[in-house]
Enzyme design. Structure first.
Site, short mmCIF file in Angstrom:
data_model
loop_
_atom_site.label_atom_id
_atom_site.label_comp_id
_atom_site.label_asym_id
_atom_site.label_seq_id
_atom_site.Cartn_x
_atom_site.Cartn_y
_atom_site.Cartn_z
N ASP A 78 -32.02 -11.01 -31.39
CA ASP A 78 -30.74 -10.34 -31.68
C ASP A 78 -30.97 -8.83 -31.79
O ASP A 78 -32.09 -8.37 -32.01
CB ASP A 78 -30.13 -10.85 -32.98
N GLU A 79 -29.89 -8.08 -31.64
CA GLU A 79 -29.88 -6.63 -31.90
C GLU A 79 -31.09 -5.91 -31.30
O GLU A 79 -31.84 -5.24 -32.01
CB GLU A 79 -29.78 -6.39 -33.42
N VAL A 80 -31.25 -6.07 -29.99
CA VAL A 80 -32.37 -5.39 -29.30
C VAL A 80 -31.90 -3.97 -28.99
O VAL A 80 -31.49 -3.65 -27.88
CB VAL A 80 -32.78 -6.15 -28.02
N TYR A 81 -31.93 -3.14 -30.03
CA TYR A 81 -31.40 -1.78 -29.93
C TYR A 81 -32.18 -0.93 -28.93
O TYR A 81 -33.40 -1.05 -28.81
CB TYR A 81 -31.42 -1.07 -31.29
N HIS B 222 -35.73 -6.47 -33.67
CA HIS B 222 -36.09 -6.67 -35.09
C HIS B 222 -37.56 -7.01 -35.29
O HIS B 222 -37.92 -7.87 -36.09
CB HIS B 222 -35.20 -7.72 -35.74
#
Length: 480
Positions: free
Chosen positions: A151-154, A95
């Site tokens: 968070d959400e380390v795509y 993010h």
């Protein structure tokens, strides 16, 4: 179901400033309200409204000015005067859209098409993150706690350097994640030995206890387990917290939600949905073993799903939800007593913002109430079938199809009816939208009002506008 009240620890409210950053006067009024609702601290996610300087100046928002240094300090001073701690949240891995969208930062992305994820192999990436943290810490005198996101380390592990790194036997994406976070956490401890570090937990949920034990984060970070679902799975959440605790991370946080987690474009908050989320969290807290040290709960209020998505519910429409969630935690249930506490404090007849009734004179404890009322009215109009699907009505589809329009061959009588009805709907929407805009700019920058209207109102008014123009032009062609 009756649970014990929220056991202990702090109740933090998350201020997501990556969209609709409130004007400073309004921010102070909100902090005043939060303190009366029993909030212990603020988890502040500044993103691009932080007054970054030097090489990082390019991170500052351009749609509206970032907060000034004086404003950031005055917000903290005011919060402190209300006995509220301020904890900045700075994303350091996933993010990072607001950073990596800038051309000079493109080379630091893990993969080109994913604007949010930092490449963990580049030394410059860690330098950048540490400089962001340094500027934020420096502008928060006596800071004791930092939240580093993560968070959400795509798409982690999909970049060229990661693929090469992962090709060596025994290496995993989990190690890649833990390696970067540990590096950042250690650098923070080196720079500020007394700093407590929080992080989101989701990237660690699938990891084994052994992996977590061996990763180097034990004793360095306090994971914050987030789940905003009204049907949160209590057993699963309890066993996850127990797993972190058994791995040596016994200082843990919960994160619930009072707004911004229904859908990416929701405009009006549903209080019951968020109260249900807190009822589930109360069950989780009541079921934990004594070894788990729950430090508190962060009640999140997202303003966008990420830096590049649309604005969701603004703060005023979510204040009844926030008050209801806090009372639910205090009472262990959303009892009649909790309900009347909220309605009395905010001076409303219902905790659902759609049914709270029009304003009476005593507006003291509900900053932004008139804006909330206007948004509810406009939202209801925007979602009414008659307005939203007018171009799908029998008359439009039967007598004013693209075929008719192209040939300018229409039934004037029916086309005039269509024209007059579309004009009425359009005028109603424009009038309501203008009222919302006038009210909104008192609390938010002009750019926020502009964005909100373009995202939520324009998609409905534009087709109506075109229909009025087209019908008007065709009738002219068919009439003497």
């Amino acid at each position: 179901m009756q649970c014990p009240p929220w056991p202990k620890g702090k109740k933090l409210v998350h201020l997501d400033l990556k969209g609709a950053p409130p004007r400073v006067e309004y921010l102070h009024r909100l902090i005043e309200l939060f303190s009366q609702l029993g909030v212990d601290g603020l988890l502040v996610e500044y993103e691009d409204v932080f007054p970054y300087e030097g090489e990082l100046k390019l991170l500052q928002a351009t749609a509206q000015p970032a907060y000034s240094r004086e404003e950031v300090l005055s917000m903290q001073e005011f919060a402190k005067s209300k006995r509220m701690e301020v904890i900045p949240l700075v994303q350091t891995f996933g993010h990072m859209e607001f950073v990596l969208k800038h051309r000079p930062m493109w080379h630091l992305r893990e993969v080109a098409q994913c604007v949010g994820t930092l490449n963990p192999h580049k030394e410059d990436g860690v330098k950048l993150v540490m400089e962001m943290l340094r500027q934020v810490v420096e502008l928060h005198p006596n800071l004791s706690t930092l939240h580093i996101g993560a968070d959400e380390v795509y798409m982690l592990g999909e970049g060229e350097e990661s693929t090469t790194w992962l090709a060596s036997p025994g290496r995993t994406v989990e190690q890649l994640f833990l390696g970067h976070v540990t590096k950042v956490a250690k650098a923070i401890k080196e720079a500020w030995p007394h700093m407590t570090i929080m992080m989101w937990d989701d990237m660690m949920r699938g990891m084994s206890q052994d992996t977590l034990k061996a990763c180097g984060l034990v004793g360095l970070v306090q994971p914050m387990l987030w789940d905003y679902n009204p049907n949160l799975d209590v057993d699963k959440t309890v066993s996850l917290l127990e797993k972190y605790s058994s791995a040596g991370m016994s200082d843990l946080w919960a994160a619930s939600s009072f707004k911004g987690s229904t859908s990416v474009y929701t405009c009006v908050t549903n209080t019951q949905r968020h109260v249900d989320n807190h009822l589930q969290w109360l069950q989780v807290a009541a079921s934990l073993s004594a070894g788990v040290n729950l430090k508190g709960i962060a009640i999140t209020g997202w303003q966008r799903y990420d830096h590049l998505s649309v604005l969701c519910e603004l703060m005023p429409v979510a204040l009844p939800s926030l008050a209801a969630c806090l009372q639910t935690l205090l009472h262990g249930q959303f009892s009649a007593e909790a309900h009347s506490k909220v309605t009395d404090m905010l001076g409303i007849s219902s905790v659902e913002v759609e049914a709270m009734g029009r304003m009476s004179a005593g507006d003291s404890l509900f900053p932004g109430r008139r804006l909330a009322e206007l948004i509810v009215e406009l939202d209801s109009l925007l979602n009414s079938g008659d307005v939203r699907f007018f171009d799908n009505s029998m008359y439009v589809r039967g007598w004013f199809s693209p075929y008719h329009l192209q040939r300018k061959s229409v039934n004037p009588l029916i086309t005039m009816q269509i024209h007059s009805q579309a004009t009425v709907y359009l005028a109603m929407l424009q009038q309501k939208a203008e009222a919302v805009r006038e009210e909104m700019v008192q609390f938010y920058p002009d750019s926020t009002a502009q964005e909100w209207l373009e995202e939520h109102v324009h998609p409905v008014t534009a087709p109506l506008q075109k229909l009025t123009e087209d019908t008007g032009a065709c009738v002219k062609e068919m009439m003497p």
